[in-house]
Design an enzyme around this catalytic site. Structure first.
Site: not given
Ligand code: OTU
Length: 651
Positions: A284, A326
């Site tokens: 993440d 991600e």
């Molecule tokens: C990711 O998101 C997760 O998919 C989100 O659900 C979490 O809130 C976030 O991390 C924190 O853990 O970090 O590299 O809504 O696109 O926050 C991109 C904005 C991320 C997301 C962004 C994303």
């Protein structure tokens, strides 16, 4: 770093390892360690060389890798060997994924097993179970604020349930994807608790500051991720009497990877879950791993070095396990997460194709493919043995992360165009039937994003309320065509639970005080099993969507050109409503599929003379793969229905 220095250090470490780590079964481990150690050492050197405890940290790292290897079950070691032999195993067209919440799709982890038949009915063989590790009951960001990385949250079951599910899935040739939230912990995590109580060792796990000096300096160049509900990047912790860096929500403390102990602990966590049978780890928010004063604190070179160490270490202990990056960042930055400056994938084998996702939504709103073509043309070339995760919807909001230059080339003004898209998807634009909700609006930057389920965003909800048959057809067609693209584009398609039966926004969730300020929850609905049952009733909306997707998925699995081997050619055509690309069987080079997607709400025609240097249809005949029919190409023109698509081959 010199190889000799690496050899010397490795030899030294080997003499210091505990005797139980010298078992004859360790042969493969030591082969892999030898092969990867130079890289690991060099990277570690780049990041942590100035530290006095460098050799001790390297020893701790190797010891941890060996311990996790000793623990790795035989079944998984065997699977590692097989995957090493067939190292391109995940590039094939057989994989089709879905992301689900185990408690909203099923009751919990053990109940997930009873839901596998539904997934298999659709053809899904890769399942991303959304975060399930222990987290606080209220402030958890949907599980992305972990309080114990070694434990499944009791609400979802136990570690044993997860292991049992992994085994069942393996027997069914299904892959399990799990999150590792590498960038931050919950403020309820034991590390954060210790830091709070004044433990210096754990304060070093985070970015903590006595006063606003450093935070203010950082803020100069750091953007905000959640400007609306969690503005700023630092939070005052009363108990600790210090400021702590919290890029996401105030309760998500950013980990400090300048401390090698954090890295070693995180790799240990990854291998712990790899040993429970997880096939793919979704890492993440990887873009945020390294914070540097004066920068945006995203996409820093050191973030890439950290991922390279993580990959190399995983290669040693659990080489069959893949990483998904991600990183929802600029198109030019995303591909770097496959491995910067590397020939083969040296970071993550898979990355979210956020660019394609956003471009597809642009095409839905503009009803043409101008920006989509432009953006796909600018997609960076991937490394070998790297693949995209192609998706239409996921659990997050949709950001309009296109390149400004591409927007200009498509003939729009970037700011006005983004504003149009936001208005369109939130239903404010005249004639729009989309029901999205604005998310994370930032008046300072003009950045705009939105939430909403696929069916609500493409107008199916409005069309059904109005009982407007034509609009219903159009929305269903849109859903199918978007999937036809992600299924044929090259990469692993990842569907989102609920999309195959056309689930709408759940607005009720916003009455829950824990969710009210974060409208991403509207598309994190409880899966409606009664609605799902209607997929079997011919004529229902659920049946129309589900059966079409099911058919496309099963077809994809037999179409070799859809495997991802750098074998897609975007074709320029004069009709701006169409996205047209060719997929070529990378082995034979003969077998080709022409994909044509029409984003206009009118039927469109394609002049095949425009693509004849890439594909020639002999005797004026083509085969429509999905319909299973032959088409006579009168005047070498082919027609694509409104919001429809074609997968065409030579006869
Ligand atoms: C990711 O998101 C997760 O998919 C989100 O659900 C979490 O809130 C976030 O991390 C924190 O853990 O970090 O590299 O809504 O696109 O926050 C991109 C904005 C991320 C997301 C962004 C994303």
């Amino acid at each position: 770093m010199y190889e000799q220095a690496s050899h010397a250090l490795l030899n030294d470490i080997l003499t210091k390892l505990k005797p139980e780590l010298e078992h004859p079964e360790m042969r493969h481990f030591y082969t892999r360690l030898g092969a990867n150690f130079y890289a690991i050492h060099s990277l570690f050197h780049l990041l942590y060389d100035e530290r006095d405890d460098f050799p001790a940290q390297m020893l701790a790292l190797v010891e941890m890798l060996a311990r996790r290897y000793v623990e790795r079950p035989t079944r998984l070691r065997e699977s590692d060997m097989l995957r090493e032999q067939h190292y391109e195993w995940f590039l094939g067209q057989k994989w089709v994924g879905m992301a689900v919440y185990c408690d909203r799709f099923a009751a919990d982890l053990s109940d997930m097993r009873s839901k596998l038949p539904y997934l298999q009915d659709l053809g899904i063989n890769l399942v991303h179970i959304m975060p399930i590790l222990a987290c606080p009951s209220s402030a958890s960001d949907g599980g992305y604020a972990v309080s114990d990385y070694y434990k499944v949250d009791a609400r979802y079951g136990s570690n044993d349930d997860l292991e049992a599910l992994a085994q069942t899935m393996a027997q069914r040739d299904m892959l399990l994807v799990l999150d590792v939230v590498v960038n931050h912990t919950s403020d309820q995590h034991a590390w954060a608790q210790s830091a709070r109580q004044g433990d210096k060792k754990y304060q070093d796990y985070y970015y903590v500051f006595n006063d606003r000096g450093m935070p203010d300096a950082f803020e100069q160049s750091m953007p905000e991720v959640f400007p609306a509900h969690a503005p700023g990047n630092f939070t005052w912790d009363e108990a600790m009497g210090k400021w702590v860096m919290t890029v996401f929500n105030t309760y998500q403390w950013d980990l400090n990877y300048r401390n090698p102990a954090v890295l070693i602990d995180m790799i240990d966590i990854m291998l712990f879950w790899a040993n429970k049978g997880v096939d793919i780890l979704r890492l993440d928010a990887v873009a945020f791993l390294w914070k540097k004063m004066g920068s945006t604190c995203q996409n820093e070179r050191e973030a890439h070095l950290l991922l390279q160490i993580m990959k190399d270490c995983c290669q040693v202990t659990a080489p069959g396990v893949l990483f998904i990056a991600e990183a929802i960042v600029a198109p030019s930055e995303i591909a770097k997460y496959f491995g910067e400056d590397a020939i083969n994938a040296k970071e993550c084998e898979v990355a979210y194709n956020a660019t394609l996702m956003a471009l597809l939504w642009d095409a839905v709103a503009t009803k043409n493919a101008r920006l989509l073509n432009q953006g796909v043309r600018s997609l960076p070339v991937k490394l070998e043995r790297a693949t995209w995760l192609n998706y239409v919807r996921c659990h997050d909001d949709i950001g309009l992360g296109f390149d400004d230059q591409d927007i200009l080339s498509a003939g729009y003004e970037p700011h006005a165009h983004r504003q149009f898209l936001l208005n369109y998807f939130t239903g404010k634009f005249a004639g729009s039937t989309a029901r999205g909700l604005p998310f994370g609006a930032n008046p300072k930057t003009g950045d705009a994003r939105f939430s909403g389920s696929l069916a609500s965003l493409v107008g199916l909800e409005v069309a059904m309320e109005a009982q407007d048959e034509r609009a219903i057809d159009m929305a269903i067609q849109t859903i199918i065509t978007l999937h036809a693209v992600i299924l044929s584009f090259g990469g692993i398609p990842l569907l989102y639970y609920g999309d195959a039966i056309g689930m709408f926004n759940d607005l009720v969730c916003l009455t829950d005080p824990n969710k009210a300020d974060d409208n991403r929850w509207v598309h994190r609905y409880n899966f409606d099993w009664e609605k799902a049952a209607r997929r079997k009733q011919p004529g229902t909306v659920e049946n129309r969507i589900f059966s079409s997707l099911k058919k496309l998925i099963s077809m994809r699995k037999h179409i070799f050109p859809f495997a991802d081997f750098d074998n897609r050619q975007l074709l320029s055509v004069s009709n701006p409503n169409l996205l047209v690309y060719l997929r070529i069987d990378h082995k034979t080079r003969h077998n080709k599929v022409l994909v044509v997607a029409n984003f206009s709400e009118e039927a469109q025609s394609l002049d095949l003379d425009e693509v004849s240097t890439s594909i020639l249809f002999h005797r004026g005949m083509a085969k429509n793969l999905v319909a299973g029919t032959q088409i006579e190409l009168v005047g070498n023109i082919i027609t694509v229905t409104a919001r429809g698509f074609l997968w065409l081959t030579e006869v």
